[in-house]
Design a protein around this motif. Structure first.
Motif, PDB file in Angstrom:
ATOM      1  N   SER A 170     -25.525   9.927   0.849  1.00  0.00           N
ATOM      2  CA  SER A 170     -26.379  10.293  -0.276  1.00  0.00           C
ATOM      3  C   SER A 170     -27.816   9.937   0.041  1.00  0.00           C
ATOM      4  O   SER A 170     -28.085   8.872   0.617  1.00  0.00           O
ATOM      5  CB  SER A 170     -25.938   9.568  -1.554  1.00  0.00           C
ATOM      6  N   SER A 171     -28.747  10.796  -0.337  1.00  0.00           N
ATOM      7  CA  SER A 171     -30.164  10.469  -0.238  1.00  0.00           C
ATOM      8  C   SER A 171     -30.704  10.037  -1.595  1.00  0.00           C
ATOM      9  O   SER A 171     -31.909   9.805  -1.731  1.00  0.00           O
ATOM     10  CB  SER A 171     -30.952  11.677   0.284  1.00  0.00           C
ATOM     11  N   PHE A 172     -29.846   9.921  -2.595  1.00  0.00           N
ATOM     12  CA  PHE A 172     -30.226   9.426  -3.916  1.00  0.00           C
ATOM     13  C   PHE A 172     -29.777   7.986  -4.128  1.00  0.00           C
ATOM     14  O   PHE A 172     -30.276   7.302  -4.987  1.00  0.00           O
ATOM     15  CB  PHE A 172     -29.611  10.302  -5.014  1.00  0.00           C
ATOM     16  N   SER A 175     -26.128   7.710  -6.958  1.00  0.00           N
ATOM     17  CA  SER A 175     -25.814   8.987  -7.592  1.00  0.00           C
ATOM     18  C   SER A 175     -25.868  10.082  -6.536  1.00  0.00           C
ATOM     19  O   SER A 175     -26.334   9.859  -5.416  1.00  0.00           O
ATOM     20  CB  SER A 175     -26.800   9.286  -8.730  1.00  0.00           C
ATOM     21  N   PHE A 176     -25.369  11.262  -6.876  1.00  0.00           N
ATOM     22  CA  PHE A 176     -25.438  12.428  -5.994  1.00  0.00           C
ATOM     23  C   PHE A 176     -24.782  12.183  -4.628  1.00  0.00           C
ATOM     24  O   PHE A 176     -25.418  12.332  -3.582  1.00  0.00           O
ATOM     25  CB  PHE A 176     -26.894  12.841  -5.792  1.00  0.00           C
ATOM     26  N   PHE A 189     -30.195  18.536  -1.164  1.00  0.00           N
ATOM     27  CA  PHE A 189     -30.377  17.488  -2.164  1.00  0.00           C
ATOM     28  C   PHE A 189     -30.920  18.018  -3.477  1.00  0.00           C
ATOM     29  O   PHE A 189     -31.292  17.237  -4.356  1.00  0.00           O
ATOM     30  CB  PHE A 189     -31.297  16.381  -1.631  1.00  0.00           C
ATOM     31  N   PRO A 343     -34.054   4.277  -6.791  1.00  0.00           N
ATOM     32  CA  PRO A 343     -33.456   5.178  -5.800  1.00  0.00           C
ATOM     33  C   PRO A 343     -33.283   4.468  -4.467  1.00  0.00           C
ATOM     34  O   PRO A 343     -33.799   3.366  -4.251  1.00  0.00           O
ATOM     35  CB  PRO A 343     -34.494   6.303  -5.697  1.00  0.00           C
ATOM     36  N   GLN A 377     -34.681   5.410 -11.162  1.00  0.00           N
ATOM     37  CA  GLN A 377     -33.557   6.343 -11.218  1.00  0.00           C
ATOM     38  C   GLN A 377     -32.724   6.015 -12.449  1.00  0.00           C
ATOM     39  O   GLN A 377     -32.197   4.904 -12.566  1.00  0.00           O
ATOM     40  CB  GLN A 377     -32.689   6.267  -9.966  1.00  0.00           C
ATOM     41  N   SER A 410     -34.994  10.938 -11.357  1.00  0.00           N
ATOM     42  CA  SER A 410     -35.127  10.099 -10.165  1.00  0.00           C
ATOM     43  C   SER A 410     -36.485  10.353  -9.529  1.00  0.00           C
ATOM     44  O   SER A 410     -36.807  11.490  -9.161  1.00  0.00           O
ATOM     45  CB  SER A 410     -34.004  10.413  -9.168  1.00  0.00           C
ATOM     46  N   ASP A 429     -37.067  14.434  -9.405  1.00  0.00           N
ATOM     47  CA  ASP A 429     -36.141  15.485  -9.824  1.00  0.00           C
ATOM     48  C   ASP A 429     -35.425  15.021 -11.079  1.00  0.00           C
ATOM     49  O   ASP A 429     -35.137  13.827 -11.240  1.00  0.00           O
ATOM     50  CB  ASP A 429     -35.111  15.786  -8.731  1.00  0.00           C
TER      51      ASP A 429
END
Length: 820
Positions: A170-172, A175-176, A189, A343, A377, A410, A429
């Protein structure tokens, strides 16, 4: 307390002459195999709780119909009382201890051997089945392994490299999550990105990536289904499926609570309690609270800040109500999450040019961000589902209605660094509005004969709003908004499906499935402000749609009592996708439907008289028009593209062993070779002196033909060892695991700097457990990433060599109590 008795049929075995040693009870019955728990004392003694859904017919792998059960009871009463009692006791011990019986005497059951592996029940085909008999490459995490991996602050990424062919990144941050199975995944992403690996939680698909990040707690089992799952589970499953099943309510009062304290001031609590409200209605409430202080300092000149990043507070809860009538059950599930944190940290200029080494003196608790003070975030999600099930004489009708919703905002310093002469990349985002509605209606047969089937319909409706922001870090006041895009995506899909199981002989079974799917997306993107000076832009209304027939056919052949050989051919698809992240670009890109056809065969075997289990699979797949995302590169925005052809092949080994009365082990290994085959495939070449691209570059384009897929390690391996020893009035235990994944490419193109090195992580957990009356206690100490291995695990393709690193060494202690 009132105990709900799960009544068992088992081992009515029709024996041929060559099946020597079998006792022929009744030639009119084929194999019946199921599980039960009859008394609290037995369940406590074995520390296992078998779900009600584990009542199955071994011949057809169908839920055993209650009406059929009532009709068969008189036949059972006709047997000698001593024989019936012997059989029931043998079945009870077999189900709880995991023992496999191949012979049953009329008046006396054979002795039950100690330390045999438990039977693992899965619902890979929407029926409760023995994992060893399912013609699907499926792995399950449950019990001690699941507890050790997922405890103390871990999010869903704990499964990375713990199961063959599965990786998660994940780059979040929390989350995500992005899932990859057999090399197939999606690095995109943006918040409307679709993935070829589906996540199903409590039988409800979690489509949006933010839904996929819901915390893991009070879970009874995790299943990973590898290969296309498009017949029974539908859209967006060409690579596979990850499936979570929460612990369900029961009539018995029970629960648990655990609290842990670990590195960087991390505190975690989770617990659950449940029991019968009336003779037919029961409930279970589960909660989670995870907290960690910020610990990463920012040292950017003029923007210094102590403890700017790294922390979070994550809270979640689930409440369930289960009604059990004579021929009807209803299960209501409501769940909610609220996360407020920071984040994932981006480390700019952290890779030595010309290498993939972290720079000398790298510190994972120091960044050089000029926008760290505004990083945040925030995630909120909630959902509800209602599962209704009616048992008729020979059929079961199931309805699952569900609603899911997610919101996120985020904001981060994306380039991860302060650099004189470069503009800062501060962006955000968000999902301000999201609703997903699903409905499944399924009819399953419960015949005792050679043919059984499932048929059903499915409906999916999602409305999604996405916002993209950019900011001027050096404005006055700092952080003024300089760019804004709003995306709106509405998705509607429906499907009809069916699956048939046919028993050709006692040893050979065939399953065939078919699903027709229709998928439509309606999309628009509007830019009212651009950080690069471009004017407003509106995409207008864009529609993409397609339909597809997915299918699969599999065979399962019983080589002998301990070995099953299966083959499977499956076809599935991923619906068309759109990418409207146009803060820096002017094009909304689309990707056509991708399709995959997969071929696999494997052996599932119990060895060493039930003390070992070895499952092995080999596979090959061809994917046409694979959807990929060009992230970054020569342009500062994401773009979708289709690859003419992608191939993959490899093998998977999944094994489990009882080494002694006190020692158990598992060993898993997978090899995946992926290759892009498209001589016209290229992306704009990044142009900066700190990046060494190893692909051919022609006229400013990087040629990608022959590359492997991004975030697709060729090798994944995991080894665990569990030791237990009776000590005083309790038990000492120690659990260790080592996971390995080979090198990976972060992006579609190959470069020296953005190639992640092989990663080895080791975990240890040791403690003491004891019981006192209706309570079980456990105290333990644990460490993750024992040797503090720190490497880049992902990158940001922007101004500099910005990377993310894996979690540092984590040390903690935990106290847990179970009560009955």
């Amino acid at each position: 307390m009132y105990f709900f008795a799960q009544i068992v049929f088992f081992m009515f075995l029709l024996c041929s002459k060559r099946a020597s040693g079998c006792y022929n009870i009744n030639h009119s019955f084929s194999l019946f195999n199921s599980f039960c728990t009859l008394e609290k004392e037995v369940r406590v003694a074995y520390r296992e709780k078998l779900p009600e859904s584990a009542i199955v017919s071994g011949a057809t792998h169908q839920p055993l119909n209650k009406s059929a059960l009532k009709r068969l009871i008189p036949d059972m009463k006709a047997m000698k009382r001593s024989t019936l009692a012997t059989l029931v006791n043998a079945a009870l011990l077999s189900a709880v201890a995991g023992t496999s019986f191949s012979t049953i005497a009329a008046e006396q059951a054979p002795a039950v051997k100690k330390n045999q592996l438990e039977v693992i029940q899965v619902t890979a085909r929407k029926r409760v089945e023995n994992a060893q008999e399912v013609p699907v490459a499926v792995s399950a995490l449950q019990g001690d392994s699941l507890d050790a991996y997922s405890s103390a602050g871990m999010d869903i990424r704990f499964m990375n490299a713990k199961i063959p062919s599965l990786s998660i990144e994940s780059s979040f941050g929390r989350s995500f999550p992005r899932f990859y199975v057999r090399g197939l995944g999606n690095t995109d992403f943006d918040l409307n990105a679709s993935q070829p690996v589906s996540l199903v939680v409590d039988e409800v698909v979690q489509e949006n990536a933010i839904l996929k990040g819901f915390p893991v707690f009070d879970v009874s089992r995790v299943e990973v289904l590898r290969g296309p799952q498009g017949t029974l589970f539908g859209r967006n499953t060409p690579a596979g499926l990850v499936k979570f099943d929460s612990v369900k309510p029961s009539q018995e009062f029970e629960g648990y609570g655990s609290v842990s304290y670990g590195s960087r001031g991390a505190v975690d609590f989770e617990g659950a309690v449940g029991g019968g409200l009336t003779d037919r209605l029961s409930t279970r409430v589960s909660v989670l609270w995870q907290d960690k202080d910020d610990y990463i300092d920012s040292r950017a000149p003029g923007f210094e800040q102590k403890d700017a990043l790294g922390g979070y507070t994550d809270k979640a809860a689930r409440i369930q109500f289960l009604y059990e009538g004579d021929d009807f059950t209803g299960l209501f599930n409501y769940h909610v999450r609220d996360m407020d944190g920071k984040p994932i940290a981006f480390f700019g200029n952290s890779i030595k040019p010309g290498t993939n080494d972290l720079v000398d003196g790298f510190e994972n608790d120091v960044v050089y961000h000029d926008a760290a003070s505004r990083a945040t975030q925030q995630v909120e999600s909630e959902g509800a589902s209602l599962k209704l099930e009616w048992d008729f004489n020979n059929h079961t009708l199931t309805s699952i209605s569900a609603w899911e919703s997610a919101e996120i905002y985020s904001r981060a310093d994306i380039d991860g660094a302060y650099e004189t002469g470069f503009s800062s990349a501060e962006s955000a985002d968000g999902i301000p509005d999201h609703d997903q509605y699903t409905q499944e209606l399924r009819l399953s047969s419960n015949f005792a004969g050679d043919i059984n089937y499932q048929v059903g319909v499915f409906y999916f409706d999602e409305a999604l709003t996405i916002e993209n922001f950019s900011y001027d870090t050096f404005s006055s006041p700092a952080g003024n908004e300089t760019g804004y895009v709003i995306q709106q995506q509405d998705t509607k899909a429906w499907a009809v499906f069916g699956s048939v199981d046919y028993t050709i002989s006692d040893d050979l079974k065939v399953t065939a499935g078919l699903r027709y799917s229709d998928d439509e997306k309606e999309f628009s993107a509007n830019r009212t402000q651009s950080p690069i000076g471009a004017g407003p832009l509106s995409s207008g209304l864009i529609n993409v749609s397609d339909d597809h027939i997915s299918w699969d056919i599999s065979t399962s052949y019983k080589v002998n009592d301990d070995v099953n050989w299966y083959t499977r051919i499956a076809n599935s698809f991923r619906a068309p996708s759109l990418q409207g992240r146009i803060l820096y670009g002017n094009d909304v890109t689309t990707a056509e439907t991708e399709t995959v056809t997969s071929y696999e065969t494997g052996i599932k075997s119990d060895v060493l008289d039930g003390q070992g289990r070895v499952n092995a699979t080999v596979f090959y797949y061809t994917m046409n028009d694979q959807q990929l995302t060009a992230v970054g590169g020569g342009a500062n925005f994401n773009r979708l593209l289709n690859v003419d052809k992608t191939t993959g092949y490899g093998f998977e080994l999944d094994s489990e062993w009882v080494l002694s009365d006190e020692l158990n082990a598992t060993f898993n290994l997978s090899y995946n070779k992926t290759e892009l085959k498209d001589d016209t495939l290229s992306i704009a070449a990044p142009s900066r002196p700190t990046l060494t691209i190893t692909n051919p570059v022609v006229n400013g384009k990087v040629l990608l033909d022959g590359n492997s897929l991004p975030h697709a390690p060729e090798w994944i391996s995991n080894f665990t060892l569990r030791y237990t020893k009776e000590l005083a009035d309790g038990e000492f235990f120690a659990y260790g695991d080592v996971s390995y994944r080979s090198k990976i490419n972060f992006f579609l193109y190959e470069s020296v700097e953005f190639e992640g090195k092989p990663l080895v992580e080791t975990g240890l957990r040791a403690g003491y457990a004891w019981a006192d009356g209706d309570y079980e206690y456990q105290v333990s100490a644990f460490v993750r990433n024992l040797f503090d291995e720190q490497q880049s695990i992902g990158g940001v393709d922007f101004n500099n060599n910005t990377v993310m690193v894996n979690e540092e060494r984590y040390v903690g202690v935990e106290f847990k109590v179970n009560f009955f």
